[in-house]
Design an enzyme around this catalytic site. Structure first.
Site, PDB file in Angstrom:
ATOM      1  CG  HIS A   1      40.878  43.947  46.345  1.00 32.29           C
ATOM      2  ND1 HIS A   1      39.613  43.016  46.668  1.00 32.29           N
ATOM      3  CD2 HIS A   1      40.374  45.049  46.784  1.00 32.29           C
ATOM      4  CE1 HIS A   1      38.654  44.011  46.996  1.00 32.29           C
ATOM      5  NE2 HIS A   1      39.083  45.173  47.017  1.00 32.29           N
ATOM      6  CD  GLU A   2      46.156  43.240  47.925  1.00 35.70           C
ATOM      7  OE1 GLU A   2      45.215  42.406  48.085  1.00 35.70           O
ATOM      8  OE2 GLU A   2      46.266  44.463  48.163  1.00 35.70           O
TER       9      GLU A   2
ATOM     10  CB  VAL B   1      41.859  32.775  26.498  1.00 36.94           C
ATOM     11  CG1 VAL B   1      40.573  32.286  27.717  1.00 36.94           C
ATOM     12  CG2 VAL B   1      43.185  32.842  27.179  1.00 36.94           C
ATOM     13  CD  GLU B   2      35.550  28.355  24.347  1.00 34.06           C
ATOM     14  OE1 GLU B   2      34.447  28.318  23.585  1.00 34.06           O
ATOM     15  OE2 GLU B   2      35.342  28.083  25.785  1.00 34.06           O
ATOM     16  CG  LEU B   3      34.513  34.827  24.563  1.00 28.98           C
ATOM     17  CD1 LEU B   3      35.663  35.733  24.904  1.00 28.98           C
ATOM     18  CD2 LEU B   3      33.768  35.532  23.403  1.00 28.98           C
TER      19      LEU B   3
ATOM     20  CG  ASP C   1      35.180  42.644  47.763  1.00 28.53           C
ATOM     21  OD1 ASP C   1      34.777  43.859  47.951  1.00 28.53           O
ATOM     22  OD2 ASP C   1      35.922  41.938  48.333  1.00 28.53           O
TER      23      ASP C   1
ATOM     24  CB  CYS D   1      35.220  40.432  51.451  1.00 31.05           C
ATOM     25  SG  CYS D   1      36.822  40.760  52.995  1.00 31.05           S
TER      26      CYS D   1
END
Lengths: 118, 118, 118, 118, 118, 118, 118, 118, 118, 118
Positions: free
Chosen positions: A75-76, A56-58, A41, A34
């Site tokens: 968060h947002e 997307v490469e893992l 968090d 935070c």
């Protein structure tokens, strides 16, 4: 101002670009800090996308998620930033990122952001 | 006449107003008082909204919810009042508030109210 | 011919008639009697409606449900009758009544009936 | 060639033909026989329909389901045959039959067939 | 380059081609090998289709799934290849294949690919 | 004073009295009346016993349970009375009766009473 | 008098007789016939045992269970008979058989019988 | 110092004092106030006891639980105090009180205290 | 005769040998081959042990489990063999291995074997 | 060598030392770092104890758990160290600490360590 993770997301070619299909990934191991209280968090991040020319490469995704460990993030905001970074990395046709955060002050927050290619 | 909670909801700027995204919050710790019998009621309140220029500030939301502790409130009314207050506080693009009340007289009641900006 | 319950449903004014919102009630304590065999039947009744000028009054709803205790009623019929009585009592904009009956002869029956104001 | 069950489905009048409403029935006690291996199969049968002038009579439905006990039947075929027989028996406005079969060779099969009156 | 399984999928006639109905199959026993690390991967494969003139033959499907046991396969690729092979084998009206893979590096991946006949 | 149900429980011979084995029955369709308020109560009754020379006859048990429909009964009392009646009817080696009552005043009550032959 | 299934249970040698270990098997596909009404009954059978010199052979167990399909059998009796037959077939150190029958007359019955070698 | 609730628990005679049986009650509607921060706490309280000569009277129990609404109380302390008050009110043979509190600071606390008559 | 996996289990020192504590591991990714039919089998393996001077090394455990991929193995046998190998590798004070196998012929089998140091 | 967290656990007096009662706490927000690979690990920590003269202070427990965020720690070791620190901080009569770690290499590990005062 929230710090920015330094890891780079990588992409690999999509072997089936002729078809609209969906890839969904669940990452229950997300943690950030935070930016006001410095308190950690925890969240589960869900990604769902229709690839265009790239996937997307893992492994780079795993390292990218780890890079938030010491980053300050609301968060947002963090959910939108993850979406932005993933869109930039693999240019999908459509993508949704969901961040499900553990409760703070008795309140559980879930953020859901989506992108669609023009 | 039902009493009115005095706490004020606060808002913070939305860092991603260019995108329609959704924030969902679950508050399992809501209690108010039946205006007829004086008996306490318990509910889980769920909020889901698409922010415009502002986000609901989390701590003021927690205090706002606490402020109903001694307020008289019917199930249908209190759910609509929470929606009205949240809309006034952060002027979202869309918002839904759901109140899931514990059973009274063997009957469980769930109220769901929505708002959409003109 | 199935007997008719004598209890009257009552309504109270809706404080928010300017908004379309939904009220859902679950009544797990419904029992009536099979009009052919005299055997008791058990059901959970679910009501979901958008009120217009009036809300269903909770206590009269409880007593109304009790009034079926000695009434003969087929599954399909009683669910429609409850819907009819509720519509007459509170004149909602939309309403759905669901009756989930416990199994008879190894078969579970669920009846779902809806009303929409013209 | 698969054998045919001899039990007859019966119907009773629908007391509320003026309204489109739905009846759903779950029958967890269905068993038939594989026409190739003779091995018994087990399924849960789900029926969902909007009646027109007639309802499926519950006891005849139970006996009809029992009549498959010694009948040879493929998963896809038997689900469609049950739908055909039910449609013929009660002439519904709409009907769906779902057969959820227990696994064979590590593979679980669910068949879903629907009918709509012209 | 990923190796190709050698088993052939077979089809049987659809006895009800006049009706659009759905067949869903769940195969929790799928395993293949990561083409980079050689590490085994495990998945549940779900197939859902509307047959045209042919049904997927169950035993050949089981053997086909086994044939991936030693095949190298990326998550996104193998799900699309299974869809391609099934479409070629039974020419369905519509088909969806879902691969739900067990987590690697803390990330669970689900791939969903669909086909619709022209 | 609470009224007494008039139905008689019946027993059938136990074909395996040489072995201590257990029979458990669950009856989710129990309803009686509060002797003070006249309000109906609903419960699930669970019976578990080790038979001696006799088994509880299933149909008489169903009718016995129905006979409480109009009987006044406190939660704690009725569970003990059912145990007493069952013990008298079939003289088991051991028996437990559990009454799980739906909530009243927000409080759920479960009563558990046991018997062991001397 | 209840009919007797004719299939024979077979046993295979236990490779680890020096150790007390447990084998548990679940058979959700059991059906027999009520000897009074002729109505089919359905149950899940659970077997748990500590083998001595022999294990229950899986395929013969499957055929043995199928052999009850047309056999008349009371709930309490059939569970004990299965236990007796299994004990005779493989002479275990300890064994428990549980029959979980689907509800009849609103009552679910579970029978649990155990054996211990002298 | 934590305030003390003023409501009095009441008892009614136990009609079956000759038998050790158990009564379990679940109260999901408990709220009190943190004596340090003034923040409300929420819990489910579970009571399980073997009565002696007296039963806990249900309505006085509901009012007693409400009386904590404005009382300051630590998790560990309030659970023990409820046990003490209940033991004093009905002198049971054995009693257990469990307090399941909603999370604070990401930590969920459950307190379990028991009493046995000397 | 079943083939034997060639991978070697490794151990690491236990930092807390002065205390009896328990380590439980769940491996949902186990597959082997039926020695009679050649058909693949799938299982979840659960290990629970109290270490003495050594812990099971996690990576060697993963490789050991993979080594069964092409090994022929009966359910009861393979579970005991895994227990034997683990006991030999780390000499625990107590250990239990459970193999939960996916159903074959409609029958699910779970094998549980335990070891205790003399 | 694993680093050591620097936060100090604190204790508060137990108001009911005359009674053996149990406090259970669940902390789903635990993360540390693998001392070999540097990869983050995630766990839920469960604590269950019977206090003597002191209770664990909740806020210091939260900070103590956060202090592992950058600490290197093996699963088995960290669970034992948390137990040691908690015992030292509040000298309980009995205590159990359980660490439930998210899967690594397809293997989930749970460690359970207990203490009893002499």
């Amino acid at each position: 101002m929230p710090s920015t993770p330094s890891r780079t997301l990588e992409a690999v070619p999509n072997a089936h670009p002729d078809r609209d299909y969906e890839v969904a990934m669940t990452i229950p191991e997300f943690t950030c800090v935070c930016p006001i209280t410095g308190q950690p968090d925890f969240a589960t991040i869900r990604i769902r996308y229709v690839p265009d020319q790239q996937l997307v490469e893992l492994k780079s995704l795993k390292l990218y998620m780890w890079s938030y460990r010491d980053a300050g993030a609301f968060h947002e905001d963090v959910t939108n930033r993850i979406l932005n970074d993933l869109v930039e990395a693999c240019a999908p046709r459509r993508m949704t990122v969901v961040g499900e955060f553990l409760p703070r002050g008795g309140i559980t927050t879930v953020v859901r952001a989506s992108y669609a290619a023009p």
